[in-house]
Design an enzyme around this catalytic site. Sequence first.
Site, PDB file in Angstrom:
ATOM      1  N   CYS A 266       0.826  -1.207   0.000  1.00  0.00           N
ATOM      2  CA  CYS A 266       0.000   0.000   0.000  1.00  0.00           C
ATOM      3  C   CYS A 266       0.859   1.255   0.000  1.00  0.00           C
ATOM      4  O   CYS A 266       0.450   2.295  -0.519  1.00  0.00           O
ATOM      5  CB  CYS A 266      -0.953  -0.006   1.191  1.00  0.00           C
ATOM      6  SG  CYS A 266      -0.142  -0.151   2.797  1.00  0.00           S
ATOM      7  N   HIS A 847      -1.306   1.544   7.398  1.00  0.00           N
ATOM      8  CA  HIS A 847      -1.876   1.438   6.050  1.00  0.00           C
ATOM      9  C   HIS A 847      -1.794   2.801   5.371  1.00  0.00           C
ATOM     10  O   HIS A 847      -2.037   3.835   5.999  1.00  0.00           O
ATOM     11  CB  HIS A 847      -3.322   0.958   6.131  1.00  0.00           C
ATOM     12  CG  HIS A 847      -3.963   0.760   4.793  1.00  0.00           C
ATOM     13  ND1 HIS A 847      -3.474  -0.135   3.859  1.00  0.00           N
ATOM     14  CD2 HIS A 847      -5.056   1.352   4.223  1.00  0.00           C
ATOM     15  CE1 HIS A 847      -4.242  -0.092   2.775  1.00  0.00           C
ATOM     16  NE2 HIS A 847      -5.195   0.797   2.963  1.00  0.00           N
TER      17      HIS A 847
END
Length: 921
Positions: A266, A847
Site C-alpha cells: 500500500c 496502512h
Amino acid sequence: MAAVAADPAAAAVPASAEDRETQPEAMPDLDQQWRQIGNGRERPLRAGESWFLVEKHWYKQWEAYVKGGDQDASTFPGSINNSGLFEDQISWHLRERLVEGDDYVLLPAPAWNYLVSWYGLKDDQPPIERKVIELPGIRKVEVYPIELLLVQHSDMETALTIQFSYSDSVDLVLQTAREQFLVEPQEDTRLWTKNSEGSLDRLCNTQITLLDACLETGQLVIMETRNKDGTWPSAQLCGMNNMPDEDEDFQGQPGICGLTNLGNTCFMNSALQCLSNVPQLTEYFLNNRYLEELNFRNPLGMKGELAEAYADLVKQTWSGYHRSIVPNVFKNKVGHFASQFLGYQQHDSQELLSFLLDGLHEDLNRVKKKEYVELCNGAGRPDLEVAQEAWQNHKRRNDSVIVDTFHGLFKSTLVCPDCGNVSVTFDPFCYLSVPLPVCSRRVLEVFFVPMDPRRKPEQHRVVVPKKGNISDLCVALSTHTSVAPDKMIVADVFSHRFYKLYQLEDPLSGILDRDDIFVYEVTGRIEPVEGSRDDIVVPVYLRERTPSRDYNNSYYGLILFGHPLLVSVPRDRFSWEGLYNILMYRLSRYVTKPTSDDDDGDEKGDENEDEDVEDDSSSEEEKEEMSGPTDNDGTQESEQEQAGTSSGVTGRCPSLLDNSLHTSQWPPRRRRKQLFTLQTVNSNGTSDRTTSPEEAQTQPYIAMDWEPEMKRRYYDEVEAEGYVKHDCVGYMLKKNPVQLKECIKLFTTVETLEKENPWYCSSCKQHQLATKKLDLWMLPEVLIIHLKRFSFSKFSREKLDTLVQFPIRDLDFSEFVIKPKNESAPDLYKYDLIAVSNHYGGMRDGHYTTFACNKDSGQWHYFDDNSVSPVNENQIESKAAYVLFYQRQDVGRRQSQTASSETPTSPASSSTPNSDIMDVN
C-alpha cells in the site's frame, strides 16, 4: 486436463560409439583431458550461456580414470550415463530436488562437447542443457526451468507442458504457443495468465522476462486468437468473471484506477497515485515525450527501465479502461534496482517516492555526460548572483522533467560559534521534510504503591516533561499522593520481576508507553552507603514451588507470581525473623495469618518432632540461616502487630527495633506455622543460595517461596491484584491542531548542529557545532511537503498523530521565500493542493491511502489500493496526512487554458477496439 510434454531443449546430440574400442583415435591423453575439463569448470558464469548436467557417479569415475594416468585401466567410465538424473526414460523429466555436488556436476558447453566427442552419450539420452540466468544480485545456472501449461482459448482442457527459462521473454512464450497450436502468421494472438486466486491477468508487455512477469511453474497461460470479425472471444474463457477490473465494456474516467495490493505494498500504491496525479508529469508520459529523453547510458540511472515501467503504469491507469490494475511489473522493477524494496514488507511511502523521483530523473536526464562543476563560493558576493550560479551549475549536471517540475533551491547559512565565520551555500531540493511542533509534555500512567498495607495500589496519570528525568515523575506524582519525592522509588515491572529500578537522574525517555511502571513509597535506599543510618530498601519477589516432572526426583521448581515489593528495613536490625514479620505486615491486606486451630490441626501427630525442635537449641541458629525464619509465639506477635499497625505513614514494623529478635534464642518452645521461606536471589529471581542476614545487605534481592498448599489457603490472589483509580486517570493531554505554516516556520528556524554532525570551519580550521539556518530561495512548480510524523530517539520510536491543518487552495509562501519578489507575478508564491499521501496506524504497522484531485475533472477521489471513490474537499484534512503535493497556481492556470483549447479523446468516443482489455461479459 490432459498434458502433453514438449521440451524444446531435449534434442538428442549425436553420440560416439558406446564402448571404448570405437572411441575416436583423436582422444587426447589423460593429462590433457583433465586440464581441458578442469579449466572449463572454472569458467565464470555469463548470463545466457549454456551449461550441462553430468551425473556425479559417472563424473567421479571419469575423474578417477584420468587421474590414474593409465589409459588401459579398468576404471574406464564408458559413455556418459545420466540415467540417474531422470525420472524415466520416456519423458526424460529431471528428478526433483537434485543437489549440485551430490547428484550432479555442472560443465560449460565447451567441456561438455569435449566429453561427448570423447566418450559419447549412452542410450540416446538427451543432453541436460540449462541456461545461466541473471537474478537481482546473482547469476546462476537454472537447473529447474519454469514449466508453463499452454492452452488455447478454444480448448481449455488440453494443455502442453513447455519448459522455459526465467530469463526468456514473454514474447518467446507467445511464439512457442503459436507454433505449437499452428496459428497462421496473419492471425492476431495475445496471452493471459491464470493466478492462484483464479483470476486472469493480461500479459501486456511481451518484452519482459518471465521472472519480471512473476510467472511460476505450473501456471496456466492462455493464448487467445482474434475472431475473424475483429472481436476477441474472451467471454468464452473459463473464469473471466473473476476479473472485475478487466472489462472491455468498462469505459471510465481516465486516472480513476485503483492499484492492487500485492502484499503490504500500500505504501507503493499511495506514492504512485500521488505522482500519477501531478498533471505535467503525467502528460509528459502520456504524450510519449519521455521516449526522446530516455538516458540508457547514465551510470547513475537504471538504463531507462524504471522510466519505461512507470510510463507503462501511467498509460494503463489513465487509459480509462481499467477499474484497477496489478502493478507487479513495476514492483519487480523497483526491487531489481533497490534491494530494500525487494519482497513484500511494509515500507515508507516517502522513501519510495524519494527513490522513484531520483530514479526517474537519472533515467530521463538530458545531460548525457556530466561535467565536473566546482562548488560556488558565496563569500562577499550578492545572494542573487551566487544563487543563479548555483542553479546553473545544478542544471549543467541535472536536467530532466523531474528537475523542471519538482526541484527548488535552498539558502543554507552556517555561522561558526567561535570566530563568527559565515558560510552561505545554495543547494537544490526535491521536497521539504518539515518537522512538527512537538508537545514538550507527555502523560505517563503509573501505579503508586503506598507503604500502608491497608491501602491498595493507586493508578495515576501524571503529566511530565518529555525531556525530563525520573525526579520529575516523582515530583508530579507527589502532588497527587502528598508523599515526598525523595520517599519514592520508580521501577519497571515485567513478568513479576523488576526489569529496571530507576535512579532519579535517569531520563524519562527510557520509559515507553507500554511499560508497567510502579512507584513505591519507601524510607531508605536500595544501594546501601557505608556509614549511613538510612533504612535498606529490599526488593522482594514472590515465588511458588512447583513439583518437578521427574517424580523420582525431589527437586522443586519455582515460578514467580504477583507483584514484587520494595520493603524498607532498618540497617542495624536486619534479620530473617524481622524481615519475615515485616513482610507479613506488608502482605496483611491479602494474606491471612494462620490461627491457633490451624497450628494445632497441622501439628497433631507431630509432637515428637516438636520435642526434637525444643531440645535441639544448640543448632537453632544454623537452622535459621538454612531454612529462613519462623514466627514468634502468639502473645509477642500480637503486640508487635498492633505497634506496626499503629505506626501509620512510616509503615515500619516495630519488631525490627527489638534487639531480642536478633538473637539466636528467638524461636519459641513450640514452632508456629510458617507461610513461606526466604531466600536471597539475583535480580531475575533465580540463583538461590544460603546467605546470612549480613550478606543479604550486599545482595538485597529476597524471594518469598510459597508451598502450593500454603498459597492456596492463605494468599488471596484477587485481592492482591486489586487497585484503585485516582481521579487523575481520566485526564487526557489536549493536543491542539498545528497549522502547516507553523511547520514551515520551524523548518526555517536557526538550529545548532549535533555533536555527531559538526561543521568544519575554514577560518578556525576545526570542526564546530555551528548554527544553521535554511531559507527558501526558489520554489518549484510542484512542491512536495513531507510531514515528519515519525520520531526516533535512543530509547523510543513514535508516530506523531498531531492534526496538521493545511489549506486546499491559496497556500501563500511569499513570507518564506527570501529571494527578491516579483511583484507583478504573485502567483509564483501561491499553491493549490493536488494530492495527499495518508498513513494510518503506528510505527510497526499501518496502512497508506491517497487523496488526489483528477487533472481533467477537478474532482477529488480517495484511493485505497484497488478501491477508488469520490470525496468532498472537507474530508481531505486528517491526522493521517503524511505527504502533501502542492501545485503552483500559475502552472495550474496555464494547464487549464491548454486543456480547454484542446479536444480530448475520451475512451467512450473511440471506435477502435482496445487490445489490452479482456471481455468478461
